[in-house]
Scaffold this active site. Structure first.
Site, PDB file in Angstrom:
ATOM      1  N   HIS A 195      -3.123   5.813   1.099  1.00  0.00           N
ATOM      2  CA  HIS A 195      -2.973   4.842   2.182  1.00  0.00           C
ATOM      3  C   HIS A 195      -4.251   4.038   2.381  1.00  0.00           C
ATOM      4  O   HIS A 195      -5.310   4.409   1.887  1.00  0.00           O
ATOM      5  CB  HIS A 195      -2.630   5.562   3.491  1.00  0.00           C
ATOM      6  CG  HIS A 195      -3.751   6.419   3.998  1.00  0.00           C
ATOM      7  ND1 HIS A 195      -4.014   7.676   3.497  1.00  0.00           N
ATOM      8  CD2 HIS A 195      -4.700   6.197   4.953  1.00  0.00           C
ATOM      9  CE1 HIS A 195      -5.059   8.190   4.119  1.00  0.00           C
ATOM     10  NE2 HIS A 195      -5.497   7.302   5.010  1.00  0.00           N
TER      11      HIS A 195
ATOM     12  N   HIS B  47      -9.853   1.135   1.345  1.00  0.00           N
ATOM     13  CA  HIS B  47      -9.839   1.938   0.123  1.00  0.00           C
ATOM     14  C   HIS B  47      -8.764   3.011   0.199  1.00  0.00           C
ATOM     15  O   HIS B  47      -8.247   3.300   1.275  1.00  0.00           O
ATOM     16  CB  HIS B  47     -11.199   2.624  -0.069  1.00  0.00           C
ATOM     17  CG  HIS B  47     -11.481   3.628   1.004  1.00  0.00           C
ATOM     18  ND1 HIS B  47     -11.884   3.263   2.272  1.00  0.00           N
ATOM     19  CD2 HIS B  47     -11.367   4.984   1.026  1.00  0.00           C
ATOM     20  CE1 HIS B  47     -12.018   4.343   3.016  1.00  0.00           C
ATOM     21  NE2 HIS B  47     -11.699   5.411   2.290  1.00  0.00           N
TER      22      HIS B  47
END
Length: 169
Positions: free
Chosen positions: A115, A34
């Protein structure tokens, strides 16, 4: 109740990220790949409906989000975390700022670096070896994420789960 907000990619991209996480991430089994939009925050169970309504109002007018994972990067020397860097877009930053400007359970602990974590909890030697390999392998992945996910920490199972998804405009 412990909650968070995340952008969760398609199953295909989750599988690609998880191929690395299985080997290199001690938290692999506790949360799916995620992009964190709002780090964990605590609420009273009775405040859940209010939180859900606030989320709905804060994402009004925010379009779907195009993500582009461009390379392996890291947070060294602060911590031995390796991640797939996602290009920061205006829309992605706007969504992050909606939930981290102080009026929704505080401000972010760190500067926003979109990220997908692929390795953490590494020794310095492991970090150097793995980062070198991943940097050479590279990544170039694009997709559109259409939902913001409200996630909660299930203390019995000791893992994060999706509580509700909110469609972006």
């Amino acid at each position: 109740m412990i909650l968070g907000l995340a952008l969760i990619p398609s199953k295909a991209f989750q599988d690609e990220v998880n191929a690395y996480r299985k080997r290199y991430d001690a938290h692999y089994a506790t949360i799916m790949p995620h992009i964190t939009i709002k780090g964990q925050f605590k609420i009273n169970d009775g405040d859940l409906e209010s939180v859900k309504e606030t989320i709905k109002s804060k994402i009004e007018g925010i379009p779907t989000i195009d993500i582009h994972a461009t390379k392996a990067s890291n947070f060294a020397p602060i911590t031995n975390v390796i991640y797939f860097k996602v290009e920061k877009t205006e829309t992605l930053e706007r969504l992050f700022n909606q939930f981290n400007n102080g009026d929704f359970y505080g401000v972010a602990d760190h500067t926003f670096v979109p990220h997908f974590t692929i390795a953490q909890g590494l020794t310095s030697q492991e970090f150097e070896d793995i980062y070198g390999q991943l940097k050479l392998a590279g990544i170039d992945y694009k997709e559109t994420i259409e939902q913001l996910s409200l996630v909660y920490y299930d203390e019995k199972e000791e893992k994060w789960k999706v509580l509700e998804n909110y469609n972006l405009a």
